[in-house]
Design an enzyme around this catalytic site. Structure first.
Site, short mmCIF file in Angstrom:
data_model
loop_
_atom_site.label_atom_id
_atom_site.label_comp_id
_atom_site.label_asym_id
_atom_site.label_seq_id
_atom_site.Cartn_x
_atom_site.Cartn_y
_atom_site.Cartn_z
N GLY A 8 0.81 -1.19 0.06
CA GLY A 8 0.03 -0.08 0.07
C GLY A 8 0.93 1.29 0.07
O GLY A 8 2.11 1.10 -0.06
N GLY A 9 0.11 2.49 -0.02
CA GLY A 9 0.87 3.72 -0.05
C GLY A 9 1.37 4.07 1.24
O GLY A 9 1.20 3.25 2.40
N ARG A 11 1.75 5.57 4.76
CA ARG A 11 0.85 5.85 6.09
C ARG A 11 -0.48 5.32 5.61
O ARG A 11 -1.55 5.53 6.35
CB ARG A 11 0.63 7.44 6.30
CG ARG A 11 1.88 8.24 6.49
CD ARG A 11 2.80 7.70 7.55
NE ARG A 11 2.21 7.86 8.99
CZ ARG A 11 2.59 7.44 10.04
NH1 ARG A 11 3.44 6.62 10.21
NH2 ARG A 11 1.82 7.86 11.30
N GLY A 13 -1.31 2.08 6.91
CA GLY A 13 -1.95 1.26 7.85
C GLY A 13 -1.40 -0.16 7.59
O GLY A 13 -1.63 -1.06 8.26
N HIS A 49 8.15 3.48 15.33
CA HIS A 49 7.77 1.97 15.00
C HIS A 49 8.28 1.28 15.96
O HIS A 49 7.45 0.46 16.54
CB HIS A 49 8.41 1.82 13.61
CG HIS A 49 7.64 2.11 12.48
ND1 HIS A 49 6.93 0.90 12.07
CD2 HIS A 49 7.56 3.12 11.39
CE1 HIS A 49 6.19 1.47 10.92
NE2 HIS A 49 6.46 2.73 10.70
#
Length: 180
Positions: A8-9, A11, A13, A49
């Site tokens: 995914g892109g 930020r 999730g 993180h």
């Protein structure tokens, strides 16, 4: 156990989804981090993180040699690799840089090793095919190479998901898609 890829892109999730899936199991978790703190912003991101991970997890820093990291852990643990995009970046910026076709072959070989593990593996990567064309040759090379690495790993995976706004959308294998 399955190999699951979450893409995914920025930020979206995907790391949170990988962490939630890893936490849901009963096996110990080893988190393989590929980021390097090249500047203050990246160092702060890495610290965020780390703080979000459960205290009982083991973290291995492996910005370049994912195979050695995978080989160093018990095969029954749940393994989270986060993320292939930074791994490709690090390898492209090595001196000398990793050759693209060799890196794709290395990723495909690693994926086969991950599929053979008895423990669950979750791999996080960035989706690069939905954005703008990068303005620099290095940016375009990165986009192309990561796209090929992602394809190689997803081909071997049991499951793959596109993560958008914290929601997982399953990616269907074209060979398994219904036909008219």
């Amino acid at each position: 156990m399955p190999l699951t890829v979450l893409t995914g892109g920025v930020r979206c999730g995907k790391s949170a989804a990988a962490s939630a899936a890893a936490s849901a199991g009963s096996a110990p978790v080893v988190f393989v981090a590929t980021a390097e703190p090249g500047d203050e912003d990246m160092a702060a991101r890495i610290e965020r993180h780390r703080a979000e991970r459960p205290a009982g997890w083991t973290t291995l820093e492996a910005p370049r040699d994912l195979r050695a990291a995978v080989d160093s852990v018990d095969s029954d643990v749940t393994l989270v690799i986060d993320c292939l995009g930074l791994w490709v970046t690090n390898r492209m910026l090595d001196d000398p840089p990793a050759a693209g076709d060799e890196l794709v072959a290395e990723a495909a070989g690693l994926a086969q090793e991950l599929v053979a593990r008895p423990g669950r593996t979750l791999v996080v990567t960035n989706e690069v095919g939905s954005g703008v064309v990068p303005p620099t040759p290095l940016g375009r090379d990165f986009r192309d190479l990561l796209g090929l690495v992602n394809q190689a790993v997803v081909r071997a995976a049991d499951d793959a998901y596109l993560v958008v706004a914290g929601r997982l959308l399953p990616l269907i294998d074209p060979a398994a898609a219904p036909r008219d």
